[in-house]
Design a protein around this motif. Structure first.
Motif, PDB file in Angstrom:
ATOM      1  N   THR A  36      86.763   6.297 -23.492  1.00  0.00           N
ATOM      2  CA  THR A  36      86.976   7.062 -24.725  1.00  0.00           C
ATOM      3  C   THR A  36      88.209   6.572 -25.468  1.00  0.00           C
ATOM      4  O   THR A  36      88.169   6.333 -26.684  1.00  0.00           O
ATOM      5  CB  THR A  36      87.126   8.563 -24.401  1.00  0.00           C
ATOM      6  OG1 THR A  36      85.918   9.037 -23.790  1.00  0.00           O
ATOM      7  CG2 THR A  36      87.381   9.362 -25.662  1.00  0.00           C
ATOM      8  N   ILE A  37      89.309   6.399 -24.734  1.00  0.00           N
ATOM      9  CA  ILE A  37      90.553   5.924 -25.366  1.00  0.00           C
ATOM     10  C   ILE A  37      90.367   4.521 -25.927  1.00  0.00           C
ATOM     11  O   ILE A  37      90.756   4.225 -27.062  1.00  0.00           O
ATOM     12  CB  ILE A  37      91.713   5.943 -24.346  1.00  0.00           C
ATOM     13  CG1 ILE A  37      91.983   7.369 -23.862  1.00  0.00           C
ATOM     14  CG2 ILE A  37      92.975   5.346 -24.967  1.00  0.00           C
ATOM     15  CD1 ILE A  37      92.902   7.442 -22.661  1.00  0.00           C
ATOM     16  N   TRP A  38      89.753   3.657 -25.154  1.00  0.00           N
ATOM     17  CA  TRP A  38      89.583   2.253 -25.541  1.00  0.00           C
ATOM     18  C   TRP A  38      88.709   2.121 -26.785  1.00  0.00           C
ATOM     19  O   TRP A  38      89.047   1.391 -27.727  1.00  0.00           O
ATOM     20  CB  TRP A  38      88.962   1.480 -24.377  1.00  0.00           C
ATOM     21  CG  TRP A  38      88.906  -0.002 -24.565  1.00  0.00           C
ATOM     22  CD1 TRP A  38      87.884  -0.714 -25.139  1.00  0.00           C
ATOM     23  CD2 TRP A  38      89.890  -0.964 -24.188  1.00  0.00           C
ATOM     24  NE1 TRP A  38      88.164  -2.050 -25.134  1.00  0.00           N
ATOM     25  CE2 TRP A  38      89.393  -2.245 -24.547  1.00  0.00           C
ATOM     26  CE3 TRP A  38      91.124  -0.879 -23.563  1.00  0.00           C
ATOM     27  CZ2 TRP A  38      90.101  -3.410 -24.315  1.00  0.00           C
ATOM     28  CZ3 TRP A  38      91.830  -2.054 -23.323  1.00  0.00           C
ATOM     29  CH2 TRP A  38      91.325  -3.302 -23.698  1.00  0.00           C
ATOM     30  N   ALA A  92      90.266   3.875 -30.088  1.00  0.00           N
ATOM     31  CA  ALA A  92      91.352   3.088 -30.674  1.00  0.00           C
ATOM     32  C   ALA A  92      90.889   1.706 -31.125  1.00  0.00           C
ATOM     33  O   ALA A  92      91.656   0.978 -31.753  1.00  0.00           O
ATOM     34  CB  ALA A  92      92.503   2.949 -29.674  1.00  0.00           C
ATOM     35  N   GLU A  93      89.627   1.343 -30.781  1.00  0.00           N
ATOM     36  CA  GLU A  93      89.067   0.039 -31.148  1.00  0.00           C
ATOM     37  C   GLU A  93      89.948  -1.102 -30.641  1.00  0.00           C
ATOM     38  O   GLU A  93      90.203  -2.082 -31.355  1.00  0.00           O
ATOM     39  CB  GLU A  93      88.866  -0.053 -32.665  1.00  0.00           C
ATOM     40  CG  GLU A  93      87.893   0.996 -33.204  1.00  0.00           C
ATOM     41  CD  GLU A  93      87.688   0.902 -34.702  1.00  0.00           C
ATOM     42  OE1 GLU A  93      88.583   0.359 -35.394  1.00  0.00           O
ATOM     43  OE2 GLU A  93      86.645   1.364 -35.180  1.00  0.00           O
ATOM     44  N   VAL A  94      90.376  -0.986 -29.404  1.00  0.00           N
ATOM     45  CA  VAL A  94      91.278  -1.990 -28.827  1.00  0.00           C
ATOM     46  C   VAL A  94      90.582  -3.338 -28.705  1.00  0.00           C
ATOM     47  O   VAL A  94      91.210  -4.390 -28.873  1.00  0.00           O
ATOM     48  CB  VAL A  94      91.786  -1.526 -27.444  1.00  0.00           C
ATOM     49  CG1 VAL A  94      92.809  -2.506 -26.893  1.00  0.00           C
ATOM     50  CG2 VAL A  94      92.387  -0.140 -27.540  1.00  0.00           C
ATOM     51  N   ALA A 123      90.099  -6.978 -19.960  1.00  0.00           N
ATOM     52  CA  ALA A 123      90.504  -5.571 -19.922  1.00  0.00           C
ATOM     53  C   ALA A 123      89.356  -4.666 -20.346  1.00  0.00           C
ATOM     54  O   ALA A 123      89.183  -3.558 -19.820  1.00  0.00           O
ATOM     55  CB  ALA A 123      91.718  -5.349 -20.822  1.00  0.00           C
ATOM     56  N   GLY A 124      88.551  -5.152 -21.299  1.00  0.00           N
ATOM     57  CA  GLY A 124      87.409  -4.377 -21.749  1.00  0.00           C
ATOM     58  C   GLY A 124      86.373  -4.167 -20.672  1.00  0.00           C
ATOM     59  O   GLY A 124      85.549  -3.245 -20.765  1.00  0.00           O
ATOM     60  N   ALA A 179      82.723   0.516 -16.156  1.00  0.00           N
ATOM     61  CA  ALA A 179      81.700   0.791 -17.157  1.00  0.00           C
ATOM     62  C   ALA A 179      80.853  -0.438 -17.466  1.00  0.00           C
ATOM     63  O   ALA A 179      79.765  -0.314 -18.007  1.00  0.00           O
ATOM     64  CB  ALA A 179      82.375   1.285 -18.432  1.00  0.00           C
ATOM     65  N   MET A 180      81.320  -1.629 -17.137  1.00  0.00           N
ATOM     66  CA  MET A 180      80.663  -2.851 -17.572  1.00  0.00           C
ATOM     67  C   MET A 180      79.248  -2.970 -17.036  1.00  0.00           C
ATOM     68  O   MET A 180      79.004  -2.864 -15.840  1.00  0.00           O
ATOM     69  CB  MET A 180      81.470  -4.066 -17.144  1.00  0.00           C
ATOM     70  CG  MET A 180      80.915  -5.382 -17.654  1.00  0.00           C
ATOM     71  SD  MET A 180      81.816  -6.804 -17.020  1.00  0.00           S
ATOM     72  CE  MET A 180      81.472  -6.665 -15.270  1.00  0.00           C
ATOM     73  N   GLU A 181      78.308  -3.213 -17.955  1.00  0.00           N
ATOM     74  CA  GLU A 181      76.913  -3.390 -17.577  1.00  0.00           C
ATOM     75  C   GLU A 181      76.381  -4.757 -17.996  1.00  0.00           C
ATOM     76  O   GLU A 181      75.404  -5.222 -17.438  1.00  0.00           O
ATOM     77  CB  GLU A 181      76.055  -2.291 -18.222  1.00  0.00           C
ATOM     78  CG  GLU A 181      76.434  -0.890 -17.760  1.00  0.00           C
ATOM     79  CD  GLU A 181      75.709   0.193 -18.535  1.00  0.00           C
ATOM     80  OE1 GLU A 181      75.020  -0.147 -19.521  1.00  0.00           O
ATOM     81  OE2 GLU A 181      75.816   1.362 -18.162  1.00  0.00           O
ATOM     82  N   SER A 182      77.011  -5.392 -18.985  1.00  0.00           N
ATOM     83  CA  SER A 182      76.547  -6.674 -19.493  1.00  0.00           C
ATOM     84  C   SER A 182      77.726  -7.630 -19.607  1.00  0.00           C
ATOM     85  O   SER A 182      78.745  -7.295 -20.210  1.00  0.00           O
ATOM     86  CB  SER A 182      75.882  -6.479 -20.859  1.00  0.00           C
ATOM     87  OG  SER A 182      75.489  -7.724 -21.399  1.00  0.00           O
TER      88      SER A 182
END
Length: 504
Positions: free
Chosen positions: A267-269, A272-274, A318-319, A352-355
């Motif tokens: 949600t934070i990431w 904020a469109e980091v 980081a994403g 969270a990474m799926e792809s």
């Protein structure tokens, strides 16, 4: 607090203490405020009881959480003024106003129920993803209020949702660590959406009330003026406050990842469109403890010595801890970069990474070996793009070993690499064991008849594969004929499988 607000408003309505000017008596407002503060004290006792050995909160943590009960900015205050407005409508002598008041109350309850339902759905989805039972290609929901549950939860459970400090994190001052985060929280896109959904209809109803009932300072100020100003400020001040609050945002993401609250991290990431703002990421980077630890394990240099391209790489890595899709294609990360990505895969088993997209990245066998090790551990990734690299037989062998232990990956793209018969045979052995892979693309490699024969034997045993991509030149070989025979036999058994020949 909503129940107490309803009780206080109805009591004031029944006793004739409800006022168009101030709403409730000041003693009632004070009582409700004290109840909110008492709730924070109870939460603090529970939070301390849940705190693990060695963990600790910031010295200002309770003060920051206490802002969730401040008048005009908290959800409790927002809900209270809507409940009072409904009571003022019910108090009217006009039957239309009474209906309007009841409708206002029902809308308020429905909106909060909608937010809670979406939040429960999000939590359930996250649990299913963690268990490997579900994946979702969309990072953002299309329906309204998708991100509003976090606003509701952090307003009513501010202390319980505080994350403890992370060992080694850098300190920030009172302004950066306390005031700016609280201000930022009032300006986020989620807060704006929350205000629009809850307050815009109530403001329209308030205008009808003013037309029927005449002037009311309470309604004009709290139901029209304050929400309008708040929403306007969210549009004007979000970006400058976000830039100023970057260090605190970095700490918040780091603590969320450390505590396993990946919904909060995402949600934070995303808010904020980091992932799209490199300058913001640079400001946050020194405070992302999980990323600094990964850099240290990977042997990277100090932050101030990183090049622009290296910073972009770390932004993408980081994403991986917060976004469903990580695209590092055409970054030319090479084997060294692939090893870092693989290390991150190992430490994001709940991420969270799926792809993961690594096309045209100059990855060879050493990088593929590292990624194969990552596949053995990671349990969320279901799409992996490795096309147009330099992966040979040794790299394919490592990926095949990873497939033997992985139970979530569904799609693997390996076209336009340097995989020969040995690599195809290794992948075939992996397919015999794997139970999740549905698509395997191997076009434009160096696979010959022996590799095709091995793949034909593998898909006969495999029960999950739905599509296999190979070069059309293999179709007339004995291996190609064996593949078509295996495809026909599986379809006769009612299994859906398709051999896709390049060029057809």
């Amino acid at each position: 607090t909503a129940s107490l607000s309803f009780a206080a408003s109805i009591w004031s309505l029944q006793t004739g203490r409800l006022s168009k000017k101030l709403g409730l008596d000041w003693e009632v407002f004070l009582f409700l405020f004290c109840c909110g503060c008492f709730s924070l004290l109870i939460q603090s006792l529970v939070a301390v009881a849940w705190l693990q050995a060695g963990d600790r909160f910031d010295a200002t943590a309770f003060a920051v959480a206490s802002m969730s009960v401040l008048p005009f900015v908290s959800d409790q205050s927002d809900t209270l003024k809507d409940i009072i407005f409904g009571a003022l409508c019910v108090q009217s002598e006009h039957w239309a106003m009474k209906v309007l008041g009841v409708f206002s109350w029902l809308y308020l309850l429905a909106v909060h129920a909608w937010f809670v339902m979406l939040g429960a759905q999000s939590e359930l989805k996250a649990w299913f993803v963690y268990c490997g039972l579900l994946h979702d290609e969309k990072q953002r929901r299309d329906f309204p209020g998708a991100n509003c549950f976090s606003e509701l939860a952090t307003s009513h459970l501010a202390v319980l949702l505080m994350a403890p400090k992370v060992d080694g994190e850098s300190s920030v001052g009172f302004w950066e660590g306390t005031i700016l985060p609280a201000l930022y929280k009032q300006l986020t896109p989620s807060k704006r959406e929350y205000l629009l959904i809850e307050n815009l209809p109530q403001a329209v109803l308030s205008l009808f009330f003013l037309c029927f009932e005449g002037g009311s300072m309470f309604v004009v100020v709290l139901n029209v003026a304050v929400p309008a100003i708040h929403i306007g400020v969210t549009f004007l001040a979000f970006k400058p406050v976000r830039a100023a609050a970057a260090p605190a945002l970095g700490k918040a993401v780091s603590r969320a990842v450390h505590s396993g609250n990946l919904i909060a991290a995402r949600t934070i990431w995303l808010e904020a469109e980091v992932g799209r703002d490199l300058s913001l990421f640079k400001q946050m980077m020194p405070h992302l403890r999980f990323l600094l630890d990964l850099m240290e394990r990977s042997g990277f240099k100090e932050l101030d010595k990183l090049s622009e391209e290296e910073i972009k790489l770390w932004q993408g890595i980081a994403g991986m801890f917060a976004e469903a899709r990580c695209d590092l294609s055409q970054r030319k990360i090479g084997d060294s970069g692939a090893k870092v990505v693989a290390e991150a895969m190992k430490h994001t088993a709940m991420a969270a990474m799926e792809s993961l997209e690594l096309q045209k990245d100059d990855i060879g066998d050493e990088g593929a070996k590292a990624l194969g090790e990552g596949l053995k551990v990671n349990n969320t990734l279901w799409r992996l793009y490795l096309n147009e690299n330099s992966i040979g037989d040794a790299g394919a062998q490592a990926l095949a070993d990873g497939l033997k232990q992985n139970n979530t990956l569904e799609k693997l793209w390996l076209q336009r690499n340097s995989i020969g018969d040995a690599g195809a045979q290794a992948l075939a052995e992996g397919l015999k064991v794997n139970k999740s892979l549905q698509i395997l693309e191997l076009c434009a490699n160096s696979i010959g008849d022996a590799g095709a024969q091995a793949l034909a034997a593998a898909i006969t045993e495999n029960r999950s594969l739905r599509k296999l991509g190979l070069d059309r030149s293999l179709r007339r070989t004995p291996g190609g004929q064996a593949l078509e025979a295996a495809e026909k036999a599986k379809k006769e058994r009612g299994e859906d499988v398709d051999i896709s020949w390049l060029g057809e």
